[in-house]
Design an enzyme around this catalytic site. Structure first.
Site, PDB file in Angstrom:
ATOM      1  N   ASP A  13       0.849  -1.159  -0.092  1.00  0.00           N
ATOM      2  CA  ASP A  13      -0.066  -0.036  -0.107  1.00  0.00           C
ATOM      3  C   ASP A  13       0.744   1.208  -0.021  1.00  0.00           C
ATOM      4  O   ASP A  13       2.087   1.091   0.305  1.00  0.00           O
ATOM      5  CB  ASP A  13      -0.929   0.111   1.224  1.00  0.00           C
ATOM      6  CG  ASP A  13      -1.850   1.430   1.374  1.00  0.00           C
ATOM      7  OD1 ASP A  13      -2.307   1.509   0.139  1.00  0.00           O
ATOM      8  OD2 ASP A  13      -1.963   1.998   2.246  1.00  0.00           O
ATOM      9  N   SER A  14       0.280   2.456  -0.356  1.00  0.00           N
ATOM     10  CA  SER A  14       1.013   3.462  -0.499  1.00  0.00           C
ATOM     11  C   SER A  14       1.313   3.964   1.234  1.00  0.00           C
ATOM     12  O   SER A  14       2.393   4.675   1.251  1.00  0.00           O
ATOM     13  CB  SER A  14       0.133   4.674  -0.852  1.00  0.00           C
ATOM     14  OG  SER A  14      -1.203   4.740  -0.233  1.00  0.00           O
ATOM     15  N   CYS A  76      -3.699  -1.128  -2.332  1.00  0.00           N
ATOM     16  CA  CYS A  76      -3.908   0.444  -2.466  1.00  0.00           C
ATOM     17  C   CYS A  76      -4.788   0.449  -4.009  1.00  0.00           C
ATOM     18  O   CYS A  76      -4.394  -0.153  -4.866  1.00  0.00           O
ATOM     19  CB  CYS A  76      -2.522   1.012  -2.670  1.00  0.00           C
ATOM     20  SG  CYS A  76      -2.699   2.597  -3.221  1.00  0.00           S
ATOM     21  N   GLU A 160      -7.517   9.871   8.905  1.00  0.00           N
ATOM     22  CA  GLU A 160      -6.179   9.949   9.312  1.00  0.00           C
ATOM     23  C   GLU A 160      -6.202  10.713  10.746  1.00  0.00           C
ATOM     24  O   GLU A 160      -5.308  10.517  11.864  1.00  0.00           O
ATOM     25  CB  GLU A 160      -5.027  10.285   8.528  1.00  0.00           C
ATOM     26  CG  GLU A 160      -4.764   9.325   7.553  1.00  0.00           C
ATOM     27  CD  GLU A 160      -3.559   9.469   6.552  1.00  0.00           C
ATOM     28  OE1 GLU A 160      -3.120  10.586   6.373  1.00  0.00           O
ATOM     29  OE2 GLU A 160      -3.439   8.371   6.007  1.00  0.00           O
ATOM     30  N   CYS A 192     -11.057   2.767  -1.862  1.00  0.00           N
ATOM     31  CA  CYS A 192     -10.061   3.305  -1.183  1.00  0.00           C
ATOM     32  C   CYS A 192      -9.514   2.682   0.102  1.00  0.00           C
ATOM     33  O   CYS A 192     -10.592   2.325   0.633  1.00  0.00           O
ATOM     34  CB  CYS A 192     -10.147   4.934  -0.961  1.00  0.00           C
ATOM     35  SG  CYS A 192      -8.733   5.975   0.088  1.00  0.00           S
ATOM     36  N   HIS A 194      -8.738   3.711   3.111  1.00  0.00           N
ATOM     37  CA  HIS A 194      -9.313   4.163   4.109  1.00  0.00           C
ATOM     38  C   HIS A 194     -10.802   4.121   4.443  1.00  0.00           C
ATOM     39  O   HIS A 194     -11.347   4.452   5.495  1.00  0.00           O
ATOM     40  CB  HIS A 194      -8.862   5.849   4.247  1.00  0.00           C
ATOM     41  CG  HIS A 194      -7.416   5.944   4.494  1.00  0.00           C
ATOM     42  ND1 HIS A 194      -6.365   5.462   3.506  1.00  0.00           N
ATOM     43  CD2 HIS A 194      -6.762   6.840   5.311  1.00  0.00           C
ATOM     44  CE1 HIS A 194      -5.328   6.019   3.880  1.00  0.00           C
ATOM     45  NE2 HIS A 194      -5.459   6.468   5.037  1.00  0.00           N
TER      46      HIS A 194
HETATM   47  N1  DGL Z   1      -4.188   3.677  -0.406  1.00  0.00           N
HETATM   48  C1  DGL Z   1      -4.727   5.068  -1.336  1.00  0.00           C
HETATM   49  C2  DGL Z   1      -5.806   4.099  -1.874  1.00  0.00           C
HETATM   50  O1  DGL Z   1      -6.636   3.222  -1.662  1.00  0.00           O
HETATM   51  C3  DGL Z   1      -5.148   6.148  -0.288  1.00  0.00           C
HETATM   52  C4  DGL Z   1      -4.241   6.887   0.164  1.00  0.00           C
HETATM   53  C5  DGL Z   1      -3.495   7.435  -0.721  1.00  0.00           C
HETATM   54  O2  DGL Z   1      -3.799   8.431  -1.400  1.00  0.00           O
HETATM   55  O3  DGL Z   1      -2.129   7.019  -1.089  1.00  0.00           O
HETATM   56  O4  DGL Z   1      -6.278   4.730  -2.991  1.00  0.00           O
END
Ligand code: DGL
Length: 275
Positions: A13-14, A76, A160, A192, A194
């Site tokens: 993930d990012s 991600c 967050e 996403c 989150h």
């Molecule tokens: N992990 C990213 C997603 O699922 C969300 C956070 C980011 O923008 O890096 O798109």
């Protein structure tokens, strides 16, 4: 590289949001070993261009391959939208090909299955929505579907900050989703990492709306793929040795990490640099 089924599963993930996907994976597959890689030094990906997301994703995948992973899960959504095809090609060329699963396909399948009227909503980062990847895959399966996509860039910082229950968050949810209600969308995919953490807040603003959490769907797709490819681990006992976390920046986000992990035992957390 071996075809040994006891190799770990790489989850990328990012940042830390992908721990929602990891949590579902650990619950669904307690006998597996996992390496979670969060690119915390370069998060967020959601506002970046496809070219940059592809470059970062390829670097992370190359790094995870050094751990002899048997499967790569792109947790991600943004990385899945821009880099899934690239990573699939890259990893298929290995001496022992490594399969790749992204979060979009399982989410799309569930979205179509659960909707009664095929008026479908997609929520995601700006970059994910702009990619058109959800819409493309929905139309591939269901050409007659009506799709309503919405970039929700404020959702990630709200989560967050731990603001799931604030009034401001409820107003922003209303702002982002009221058009979907007007358009009689009946099912929405939380596209996403989150957004599953906003599930109950969204549900209380829009009680009639069906919400698809792609993290759950992805864990089920991973379980199916391991079975189909005969890659299930032979290890009997789950335990703390099964999860290792690597981040490109270890900061005070460690508090978030503990919350997001919600009791999942971790063997080791390490900072690593790429390249
Ligand atoms: N992990 C990213 C997603 O699922 C969300 C956070 C980011 O923008 O890096 O798109």
């Amino acid at each position: 590289m071996s075809a040994n089924p006891n190799r770990p599963i790489g989850v990328f993930d990012s940042g830390l949001g992908g721990l929602t996907v990891l949590g579902e994976l650990v619950r669904a597959l307690p006998g597996e070993r996992f390496i979670y890689f969060g690119d915390t030094a370069r998060v967020p990906y959601g506002a970046k261009s496809p070219r940059i997301v592809q470059r970062y994703s390829a670097e992370v995948a190359d790094h995870l391959l050094t751990h002899d992973i048997k499967l790569l899960v792109i947790a991600c959504n943004t990385a899945t939208a821009h880099a899934e095809a690239l990573l699939r090609d890259r990893l298929a060329q290995r001496e022992t090909p490594v399969p790749v699963i992204g979060v979009i396909e399982p989410g799309v399948a569930a979205l179509i299955k659960r909707s009664r009227n095929q008026r479908l909503g997609v929520l995601g980062t700006r970059s994910t929505i702009k990619s058109g990847e959800y819409a493309r895959r929905i139309l591939e399966r269901k050409p007659e579907a009506q799709i309503f996509s919405k970039a929700c860039p404020l959702f990630v910082p709200l989560v967050e900050e731990g603001w799931q229950d604030k009034r401001a968050t409820r107003l922003i949810i209303q702002e982002y989703l009221s058009e979907m209600q007007r358009e009689e969308v009946d099912t929405v995919v939380l596209g996403c990492t989150h957004y599953p953490l906003l599930k109950s807040a969204i549900q209380s603003e829009f009680p009639g709306l069906e919400l698809v959490d792609s993290s759950r769907e992805t864990a089920a797709a991973v379980a199916d793929l391991l079975q189909a490819e005969e890659l299930q681990s032979e290890a009997a006992a789950p335990g703390a040795g099964n999860l290792r976390i690597e981040l490109t920046d270890l900061t005070d986000q460690m508090n978030d990490l503990e919350n997001l992990l919600a009791g999942i035992p971790v063997a080791k957390i390490e900072e690593v640099s790429l390249g």
